[in-house]
Design a protein around this motif. Structure first.
Motif, PDB file in Angstrom:
ATOM      1  N   HIS A   3       0.815  -1.215   0.000  1.00  0.00           N
ATOM      2  CA  HIS A   3       0.000   0.000   0.000  1.00  0.00           C
ATOM      3  C   HIS A   3       0.854   1.273   0.000  1.00  0.00           C
ATOM      4  O   HIS A   3       0.374   2.352  -0.350  1.00  0.00           O
ATOM      5  N   SER A   4       2.117   1.128   0.410  1.00  0.00           N
ATOM      6  CA  SER A   4       2.964   2.315   0.521  1.00  0.00           C
ATOM      7  C   SER A   4       3.838   2.558  -0.711  1.00  0.00           C
ATOM      8  O   SER A   4       4.394   3.646  -0.857  1.00  0.00           O
ATOM      9  N   ILE A   5       3.980   1.563  -1.606  1.00  0.00           N
ATOM     10  CA  ILE A   5       4.908   1.740  -2.729  1.00  0.00           C
ATOM     11  C   ILE A   5       4.289   2.621  -3.812  1.00  0.00           C
ATOM     12  O   ILE A   5       3.059   2.713  -3.949  1.00  0.00           O
TER      13      ILE A   5
ATOM     14  N   PRO B  63      12.014   2.633 -14.660  1.00  0.00           N
ATOM     15  CA  PRO B  63      10.624   2.247 -14.907  1.00  0.00           C
ATOM     16  C   PRO B  63      10.409   0.764 -14.607  1.00  0.00           C
ATOM     17  O   PRO B  63      11.269  -0.066 -14.872  1.00  0.00           O
ATOM     18  N   SER B  64       9.248   0.454 -14.027  1.00  0.00           N
ATOM     19  CA  SER B  64       8.923  -0.931 -13.674  1.00  0.00           C
ATOM     20  C   SER B  64       7.490  -1.211 -14.089  1.00  0.00           C
ATOM     21  O   SER B  64       6.805  -0.364 -14.668  1.00  0.00           O
ATOM     22  N   PHE B  65       7.058  -2.431 -13.782  1.00  0.00           N
ATOM     23  CA  PHE B  65       5.688  -2.806 -14.145  1.00  0.00           C
ATOM     24  C   PHE B  65       4.667  -1.934 -13.416  1.00  0.00           C
ATOM     25  O   PHE B  65       3.508  -1.844 -13.830  1.00  0.00           O
ATOM     26  N   LEU B  66       5.107  -1.274 -12.316  1.00  0.00           N
ATOM     27  CA  LEU B  66       4.182  -0.406 -11.599  1.00  0.00           C
ATOM     28  C   LEU B  66       3.729   0.766 -12.465  1.00  0.00           C
ATOM     29  O   LEU B  66       2.597   1.242 -12.340  1.00  0.00           O
ATOM     30  N   GLN B  67       4.610   1.222 -13.333  1.00  0.00           N
ATOM     31  CA  GLN B  67       4.235   2.325 -14.224  1.00  0.00           C
ATOM     32  C   GLN B  67       3.092   1.909 -15.137  1.00  0.00           C
ATOM     33  O   GLN B  67       2.121   2.663 -15.332  1.00  0.00           O
ATOM     34  N   LEU B  68       3.168   0.682 -15.672  1.00  0.00           N
ATOM     35  CA  LEU B  68       2.087   0.179 -16.521  1.00  0.00           C
ATOM     36  C   LEU B  68       0.814  -0.027 -15.710  1.00  0.00           C
ATOM     37  O   LEU B  68      -0.294   0.233 -16.196  1.00  0.00           O
TER      38      LEU B  68
ATOM     39  N   LYS C  72      -0.871   3.263 -15.205  1.00  0.00           N
ATOM     40  CA  LYS C  72      -1.544   3.704 -16.430  1.00  0.00           C
ATOM     41  C   LYS C  72      -2.867   2.979 -16.607  1.00  0.00           C
ATOM     42  O   LYS C  72      -3.881   3.578 -16.987  1.00  0.00           O
ATOM     43  N   GLU C  73      -2.864   1.670 -16.316  1.00  0.00           N
ATOM     44  CA  GLU C  73      -4.072   0.867 -16.523  1.00  0.00           C
ATOM     45  C   GLU C  73      -5.130   1.169 -15.461  1.00  0.00           C
ATOM     46  O   GLU C  73      -6.313   1.287 -15.771  1.00  0.00           O
ATOM     47  N   ALA C  74      -4.687   1.288 -14.208  1.00  0.00           N
ATOM     48  CA  ALA C  74      -5.645   1.422 -13.117  1.00  0.00           C
ATOM     49  C   ALA C  74      -6.110   2.857 -12.892  1.00  0.00           C
ATOM     50  O   ALA C  74      -7.289   3.098 -12.594  1.00  0.00           O
ATOM     51  N   PHE C  75      -5.197   3.817 -13.036  1.00  0.00           N
ATOM     52  CA  PHE C  75      -5.524   5.200 -12.700  1.00  0.00           C
ATOM     53  C   PHE C  75      -5.502   6.134 -13.910  1.00  0.00           C
ATOM     54  O   PHE C  75      -5.716   7.336 -13.762  1.00  0.00           O
ATOM     55  N   ASN C  76      -5.186   5.581 -15.090  1.00  0.00           N
ATOM     56  CA  ASN C  76      -5.173   6.364 -16.330  1.00  0.00           C
ATOM     57  C   ASN C  76      -4.222   7.561 -16.223  1.00  0.00           C
ATOM     58  O   ASN C  76      -4.552   8.689 -16.583  1.00  0.00           O
ATOM     59  N   CYS C  77      -3.027   7.311 -15.692  1.00  0.00           N
ATOM     60  CA  CYS C  77      -2.028   8.367 -15.586  1.00  0.00           C
ATOM     61  C   CYS C  77      -0.644   7.746 -15.602  1.00  0.00           C
ATOM     62  O   CYS C  77      -0.469   6.571 -15.259  1.00  0.00           O
ATOM     63  N   ASP C  78       0.340   8.541 -16.008  1.00  0.00           N
ATOM     64  CA  ASP C  78       1.727   8.085 -16.057  1.00  0.00           C
ATOM     65  C   ASP C  78       2.497   8.809 -14.951  1.00  0.00           C
ATOM     66  O   ASP C  78       2.784   9.998 -15.049  1.00  0.00           O
ATOM     67  N   PRO C  79       2.853   8.099 -13.869  1.00  0.00           N
ATOM     68  CA  PRO C  79       3.486   8.776 -12.726  1.00  0.00           C
ATOM     69  C   PRO C  79       4.881   9.305 -13.024  1.00  0.00           C
ATOM     70  O   PRO C  79       5.371  10.180 -12.309  1.00  0.00           O
TER      71      PRO C  79
ATOM     72  N   THR D 114      -2.332  12.419  -9.243  1.00  0.00           N
ATOM     73  CA  THR D 114      -2.427  13.361  -8.117  1.00  0.00           C
ATOM     74  C   THR D 114      -1.385  13.066  -7.040  1.00  0.00           C
ATOM     75  O   THR D 114      -1.180  13.881  -6.146  1.00  0.00           O
ATOM     76  N   GLY D 115      -0.766  11.894  -7.116  1.00  0.00           N
ATOM     77  CA  GLY D 115       0.197  11.493  -6.090  1.00  0.00           C
ATOM     78  C   GLY D 115      -0.431  10.743  -4.938  1.00  0.00           C
ATOM     79  O   GLY D 115       0.269  10.241  -4.060  1.00  0.00           O
ATOM     80  N   LYS D 116      -1.767  10.656  -4.911  1.00  0.00           N
ATOM     81  CA  LYS D 116      -2.472   9.961  -3.839  1.00  0.00           C
ATOM     82  C   LYS D 116      -2.908   8.558  -4.253  1.00  0.00           C
ATOM     83  O   LYS D 116      -3.575   7.859  -3.496  1.00  0.00           O
ATOM     84  N   GLU D 117      -2.548   8.168  -5.481  1.00  0.00           N
ATOM     85  CA  GLU D 117      -2.923   6.840  -5.952  1.00  0.00           C
ATOM     86  C   GLU D 117      -2.071   5.777  -5.244  1.00  0.00           C
ATOM     87  O   GLU D 117      -0.855   5.911  -5.162  1.00  0.00           O
ATOM     88  N   THR D 118      -2.730   4.767  -4.725  1.00  0.00           N
ATOM     89  CA  THR D 118      -2.036   3.639  -4.088  1.00  0.00           C
ATOM     90  C   THR D 118      -2.706   2.346  -4.522  1.00  0.00           C
ATOM     91  O   THR D 118      -3.835   2.345  -5.036  1.00  0.00           O
ATOM     92  N   LEU D 119      -2.008   1.251  -4.301  1.00  0.00           N
ATOM     93  CA  LEU D 119      -2.571  -0.055  -4.660  1.00  0.00           C
ATOM     94  C   LEU D 119      -3.821  -0.374  -3.856  1.00  0.00           C
ATOM     95  O   LEU D 119      -4.655  -1.170  -4.288  1.00  0.00           O
ATOM     96  N   SER D 120      -3.964   0.251  -2.698  1.00  0.00           N
ATOM     97  CA  SER D 120      -5.159  -0.004  -1.893  1.00  0.00           C
ATOM     98  C   SER D 120      -6.411   0.567  -2.540  1.00  0.00           C
ATOM     99  O   SER D 120      -7.535   0.174  -2.190  1.00  0.00           O
TER     100      SER D 120
END
Length: 713
Positions: free
Chosen positions: A245-247, A255-260, A263-270, A278-284
């Motif tokens: 939840h913190s990563i 770049p890692s699979f988290l970037q993809l 993009k898929e989950a939040f429609n943004c490229d961090p 927004t910077g508040k996106e987390t896996l939770s």
């Protein structure tokens, strides 16, 4: 990798094996050495990849631990001597599956597998084991894995397999494969989706693709809804979910699979300059239907794999340090392999991890779906029915104090035997700890030491009185009574030792009676001394009727008479209701207090009351004659000693009644020591002072007061 300049460089290989093992083309003028030592490899889910890697790394004797490969060929320790796995092997799965078929009485089943060579071999082995168990196999249908490619032949084979499944009388079909794509058939191929009335049983290797516990399963996979599967047993990894939840992709340098995933989950490229994040996106924040962090089967297997290496390395260096070896990270791969073979530890959930002779861990399976109104009550709990709810719905409550349950879903808790007590989890009974005032306790040791010291002091005072028996002071204070009093006080101090230690039947019978009789003799001696003082003073008066008693043995008779009363009470006590040893299991939780039950409470307090009566009588008599001339100051000493004695025993009764166990015994010992020390100190210490320090006062003139009269004149 670190580089250091040297005069010459040695040639290194540039083959694939060299690259895998961290060996690369050297840089001219430099020598290469690794920062760390490669310990081993943690494998993947693919049997083919694990096969190649195991053969390659086995040449260099590097151990490999797989967290996902379950194929049976890897059990061959000759071909794969350095291969281990933290998932269950195919043989264990087959045995569990057969037990499940027997439990439900399913003796006519079909098998669906792929055309992969490994799947074909394992499916045939499963078929033989099912038949060997007394059940029957209706068919073994093979699905070509090239069906994803266009082709009329593949389409025809797929349709034929689906038709055979649909027409077969076997209602239970085992989907048995290690190929992940086979599970996708039911989500993509229409003919399989149209098959009805079958119970699908899915093998472990592909069950992780389908989350049977998810509500609202994808409608495309509806045919597998309600099916059964063996799944890898999961446990919660401490701190793992919080870490996920913190990563964030930004914390990784590349770049890692988290970037993809972002993009898929939040429609943004961090990582983009034009990021919409927004910077508040987390896996939770990702819905469980897309990413379920609680149901990743192989995550726990990978976690165990890492800890296997950690425990093996720890044990290796521990042995190395015990033999005085150098603790630098220098070892051969085969050395670590020897420690992996014998590694043994428990996971946070209590699961024991070790490897058998084929490199497999113990068998643990979960079998979904899990459909209950209430979870089973674990040992240590019992079920209670819920009002207006079906019998399948209940609450689990802990067993009451002193009770336990050692079965699942216990209706009632059971009481432990009297000498046992439930453990902390209340799922078994343990032997109670026995508590008593022993010499090993600090309190017991201190009281015993005090008793011995005062007993020696009493013996010393007795020796002084015997040595100076012909002096005026000893004669004037009735030396026979003094001997009796000192000897009884010495025994009284020693009597307190009987109260310390393991209480037995004889000990309980003797300790109160012996103390009462000996102490009564001491108090009777004090009373006789007081009466002697009264007679001696009264006899000096003209026409006194007490003059005829002077010089008689009335004091000895008085001691005998008063002591006889206590002896009679003790004999009746021991004959009618004697003390006996018992265990108090009520006072201390989980412990037994070994103590003496006094038997008759009336007799016990009668014994104490008789001593108190004699003491009070001595106090009254001594108090009345406390103002006698200095020559008879014995009365003042007795008065003060009786005052100390009464104060101790009046305080003893409430203290004795308010304590339990060994502290109750300690209170009684303290009362015995304090009251006896009061008699010894108040009556005899002043006399010893005169005998040893002021012998000039130990004269007949001083004691009779004639010296005082002469000076007055």
């Amino acid at each position: 990798m670190n580089l250091k300049p040297v005069q010459k460089s040695s040639e290194r290989g540039n083959d694939p094996a060299s690259r895998i093992l961290g060996k690369e083309t050297p840089v001219p003028g430099y020598s290469c050495h690794q920062q760390g030592r490669l310990a081993g490899f943690i494998g993947s889910l693919s049997p083919m990849t694990s096969n190649v890697m195991s053969r390659l790394t086995g040449v260099y004797r590097y151990p490999q631990i797989s967290y996902g490969v379950m194929n049976r060929p890897f059990n061959d320790r000759i071909e794969f001597p350095f291969f281990y796995r933290t998932v269950l092997n195919g043989y264990a799965q087959n045995q569990g599956l057969i037990q499940l078929l027997n439990f439900f009485g399913w003796n006519w089943v079909g098998i669906l597998t792929s055309d992969d060579e490994s799947d074909q071999r394992d499916s045939e082995e499963l078929k033989r084991e099912i038949i060997r168990s007394g059940n029957c196999v209706a068919f073994v249908e093979t699905v070509p894995m090239v069906f994803f490619l266009a082709g009329a032949v593949s389409e025809q084979k797929m349709r034929a397999a689906a038709d055979n499944l649909s027409k077969s009388l076997a209602k239970v079909v085992i989907i048995y494969s290690s190929i992940n794509l086979l599970a996708s058939l039911f989500c993509s191929y229409q003919h399989f989706r149209n098959i009805k009335g079958k119970m699908w049983f899915i093998s472990v290797a592909i069950s992780y693709l389908i989350n049977f516990n998810r509500p609202g399963m994808n409608p495309a996979c509806e045919p597998l809804s309600g099916s059964l599967a063996f799944t890898i047993a999961k446990e919660q990894i401490p701190g793992f979910k919080d870490f996920l939840h913190s990563i964030h992709p930004s914390i990784f340098p590349e770049p890692s699979f988290l970037q993809l995933l972002w993009k898929e989950a939040f429609n943004c490229d961090p990582l983009s300059n034009l990021s919409k994040c927004t910077g508040k996106e987390t896996l939770s924040n990702i819905p469980h239907l897309i990413l379920d962090l609680d149901n990743s089967q192989f995550t726990h297997s990978m976690y165990i794999s890492v800890y296997v290496f950690a425990h093996a390395l720890h044990n290796m260096y521990l042995v190395k340090s015990q033999h005085g070896g150098d603790l630098k990270m220098e070892f051969q791969p085969w050395q670590l392999n020897q420690y992996i073979k014998v590694v043994r530890f428990k996971t946070p959930g209590g699961r024991e991890i070790f490897f058998d002779d084929k490199g497999n861990v113990p068998v643990y399976y979960d079998i979904p779906p899990h459909s209950v109104c209430s979870e089973s009550c674990t040992p240590g709990y019992r079920k209670i029915a819920l009002p207006e709810k079906p019998v399948c719905c209940f609450d689990c409550v802990p067993c009451s104090e002193g009770e336990f349950s050692n079965t699942t879903d216990a209706e009632n808790c059971m009481k432990c035997p009297e000498d046992h007590w439930p453990n902390e989890n209340q799922n078994e009974c343990l032997q109670r700890a026995i508590i008593f005032l022993s010499y090993d306790d600090l309190l017991g040791a201190v009281l015993a030491s005090i008793a011995i010291i005062f007993s020696l002091i009493s013996a010393l005072v007795l020796g002084i009185f015997i040595k100076f028996r012909d002096t005026p002071l000893v004669k004037a204070n009735n030396r026979d009574l003094s001997y009796i009093l000192l000897f009884s006080l010495m025994l009284t101090f020693l009597c307190s030792l009987v109260f310390i230690g393991h209480a037995g039947r004889v000990t309980c019978l003797l300790r109160q009676a012996a103390f009462a009789i000996i102490f009564t003799i001491a108090v009777s001696s004090v009373l006789a001394k007081t009466v002697t003082v009264v007679i001696a003073f009264s006899a000096t008066k003209p026409s006194s009727k007490l003059s005829k008693w002077v010089g008689t043995r009335i004091s000895s008779y008085l001691v005998l008479l008063c002591s006889s009363g206590e002896i009679v009470i003790c004999i009746l006590w021991l004959l009618i209701s004697p003390p006996f040893p018992e265990y108090d299991t009520k006072t201390e939780t989980g412990q037994m207090i070994l103590q003496c039950n006094e038997g008759s409470t009336i007799a016990f307090y009668s014994v104490i009351g008789y001593i108190g009566f004699l003491t009070f009588l001595s106090f009254i008599v001594a108090f009345l004659v406390r103002k006698l001339p200095d020559s008879f100051n014995e009365a003042q000493h007795i008065t003060f000693s009786m005052l100390v004695f009464c104060s101790v025993w009046v305080s003893f009764i409430p203290a004795y009644l308010s304590t339990k166990g060994k502290y109750m015994v300690a209170v009684e010992i303290f009362a015995i020591l304090a009251s006896s020390a009061g008699l010894l100190g108040c009556i005899f210490i002043p006399k010893c002072y005169i005998i040893l320090v002021r012998p000039d006062l130990n004269t007949r003139k001083h004691l009779t007061g004639k010296q005082h009269l002469t000076k007055s004149k």
